[in-house]
Motif scaffolding. Sequence first.
Motif, PDB file in Angstrom:
ATOM      1  N   ARG A   1      44.358  52.716  59.683  1.00  0.00           N
ATOM      2  CA  ARG A   1      43.758  51.399  59.953  1.00  0.00           C
ATOM      3  C   ARG A   1      44.387  50.771  61.189  1.00  0.00           C
TER       4      ARG A   1
ATOM      5  N   THR B   1      54.165  48.293  68.594  1.00  0.00           N
ATOM      6  CA  THR B   1      55.636  48.251  68.593  1.00  0.00           C
ATOM      7  C   THR B   1      56.204  49.495  67.896  1.00  0.00           C
TER       8      THR B   1
ATOM      9  N   LYS C   1      46.433  39.212  51.677  1.00  0.00           N
ATOM     10  CA  LYS C   1      47.508  39.905  52.389  1.00  0.00           C
ATOM     11  C   LYS C   1      48.141  39.015  53.464  1.00  0.00           C
TER      12      LYS C   1
ATOM     13  N   TRP D   1      45.908  47.092  63.008  1.00  0.00           N
ATOM     14  CA  TRP D   1      46.521  45.828  62.579  1.00  0.00           C
ATOM     15  C   TRP D   1      46.117  44.746  63.559  1.00  0.00           C
TER      16      TRP D   1
ATOM     17  N   GLY E   1      57.826  49.325  60.880  1.00  0.00           N
ATOM     18  CA  GLY E   1      57.063  48.304  61.599  1.00  0.00           C
ATOM     19  C   GLY E   1      56.530  47.288  60.604  1.00  0.00           C
ATOM     20  N   LEU E   2      56.597  46.031  60.979  1.00  0.00           N
ATOM     21  CA  LEU E   2      56.119  44.992  60.064  1.00  0.00           C
ATOM     22  C   LEU E   2      55.255  43.986  60.807  1.00  0.00           C
TER      23      LEU E   2
ATOM     24  N   GLN F   1      46.945  48.100  70.372  1.00  0.00           N
ATOM     25  CA  GLN F   1      46.579  49.151  69.409  1.00  0.00           C
ATOM     26  C   GLN F   1      47.493  49.096  68.188  1.00  0.00           C
ATOM     27  N   GLY F   2      47.633  47.880  67.628  1.00  0.00           N
ATOM     28  CA  GLY F   2      48.474  47.716  66.438  1.00  0.00           C
ATOM     29  C   GLY F   2      47.961  48.629  65.332  1.00  0.00           C
ATOM     30  N   ARG F   3      48.871  49.370  64.718  1.00  0.00           N
ATOM     31  CA  ARG F   3      48.443  50.368  63.738  1.00  0.00           C
ATOM     32  C   ARG F   3      48.862  50.011  62.328  1.00  0.00           C
TER      33      ARG F   3
ATOM     34  N   LEU G   1      54.495  49.512  58.087  1.00  0.00           N
ATOM     35  CA  LEU G   1      54.165  50.895  58.445  1.00  0.00           C
ATOM     36  C   LEU G   1      55.474  51.618  58.750  1.00  0.00           C
TER      37      LEU G   1
HETATM   38  C1  BTN Z   1      49.388  48.111  56.917  1.00  0.00           C
HETATM   39  O1  BTN Z   1      49.315  47.116  56.203  1.00  0.00           O
HETATM   40  O2  BTN Z   1      48.535  48.986  56.921  1.00  0.00           O
HETATM   41  C2  BTN Z   1      50.601  48.228  57.826  1.00  0.00           C
HETATM   42  C3  BTN Z   1      50.515  47.304  58.976  1.00  0.00           C
HETATM   43  C4  BTN Z   1      51.708  47.398  59.902  1.00  0.00           C
HETATM   44  C5  BTN Z   1      51.527  46.572  61.158  1.00  0.00           C
HETATM   45  C6  BTN Z   1      52.769  46.518  61.980  1.00  0.00           C
HETATM   46  S1  BTN Z   1      52.660  45.328  63.274  1.00  0.00           S
HETATM   47  C7  BTN Z   1      54.107  45.928  63.994  1.00  0.00           C
HETATM   48  C8  BTN Z   1      54.096  47.434  63.852  1.00  0.00           C
HETATM   49  N1  BTN Z   1      53.412  48.054  64.975  1.00  0.00           N
HETATM   50  C9  BTN Z   1      52.284  48.660  64.595  1.00  0.00           C
HETATM   51  O3  BTN Z   1      51.501  49.262  65.370  1.00  0.00           O
HETATM   52  N2  BTN Z   1      52.115  48.514  63.281  1.00  0.00           N
HETATM   53  C10 BTN Z   1      53.197  47.801  62.657  1.00  0.00           C
END
Ligand code: BTN
Length: 326
Positions: free
Chosen positions: A122, A90, A184, A124, A205-206, A115-117, A189
């Motif tokens: 790292r 997102t 956690k 997600w 981003g959360l 591909q949540g980041r 992000l």
């Molecule tokens: C972390 O704790 O390292 C940050 C994590 C952030 C994850 C969220 S999910 C929605 C948004 N889209 C992403 O790719 N990452 C953030």
Amino acid sequence: MVERIIKVLKEHLGNYVSGETLAKISGITRAGIWKQINQLREMGYEISSSPRKGYCLTKTPELNPFEILEGLKTKRFGREIHFQPETDSTNRWAKRLAVEGAVEGGLCLAESQTQGRGRLGRSWFSTPGKGLCFSLVLRPKINPSELAGMTILTAVSMAQAIYNVTKIQVQVKWPNDLVFDGRKLAGILAEVNGEADMINYLIIGLGLNVNQRAEEFPDELKPLVASLQMIKGSDLSRRMILQEFLRIFEINYDRLPNGSLLEIVAYAKKNSATLGKTVRINQGYHRTLSGEAVDLDDDGSLWLKEPSGSMIRVYAGEIIQNTEEE
Ligand code: BTN
């Protein structure tokens, strides 16, 4: 038009409404209604159909723009919602929209990300239908040096929203995680685009673990994470948490130009998972700081007491070790 159809179906929840009635209300043909119904099904609405009786809404999706907008108490944030059952990330999606000129407050929301980041490269992990993954497009009128405060503001707004909806008091792990008993629950992000003295756009981003069961997390995460469901013992409304977050975030964010993060910082101090602990902070590029996390300054920066006794002010970083002080 599709809004009108949902409204009528909702008014008759669990009962059939004829295609003819729906056609009359929305001013389209019965064939057109069939198309709209299929579109609604793709959006997660469960609708039964019968050739003689018409259409019957049996289940509404939890995270869907129409459902979120209903009862959303904000002026700008989340008023423009982009929703997809699945996207790459997102944050990436919100960035694309920001580049195309999206207005401040636009929300990108997905049930799952391929591909949540996370921070520091790292990834997600998200379980479709169980967590909240979203990103907001922001265009804050602040100096880039004040950006650190934005992540604290986000973390505190989510902590307040979680408390209001669930009565669970979570802790803020400086600068941008939410934890419960050291595990956690949420990560933030923040990604910025701009110049030295001007922010073009900021994507926040959360990711929040809401209704995952312990066994749904990958083995390597199991000892480190929690979900609100695991704490409460029952499922919680992701929609209500998101709506409440947007409401509180908007209030907190709109106070920023008046120059004060004081209330936000006070909340983060009161509900801190970091202060008083011996910590190690990764600042990227192999730069690590360690010492005792002593206090938060008014701008959200962390005062760290190094082993030498000297106090340093830390503006950003990632706590990689958070041990109880002996
Ligand atoms: C972390 O704790 O390292 C940050 C994590 C952030 C994850 C969220 S999910 C929605 C948004 N889209 C992403 O790719 N990452 C953030």
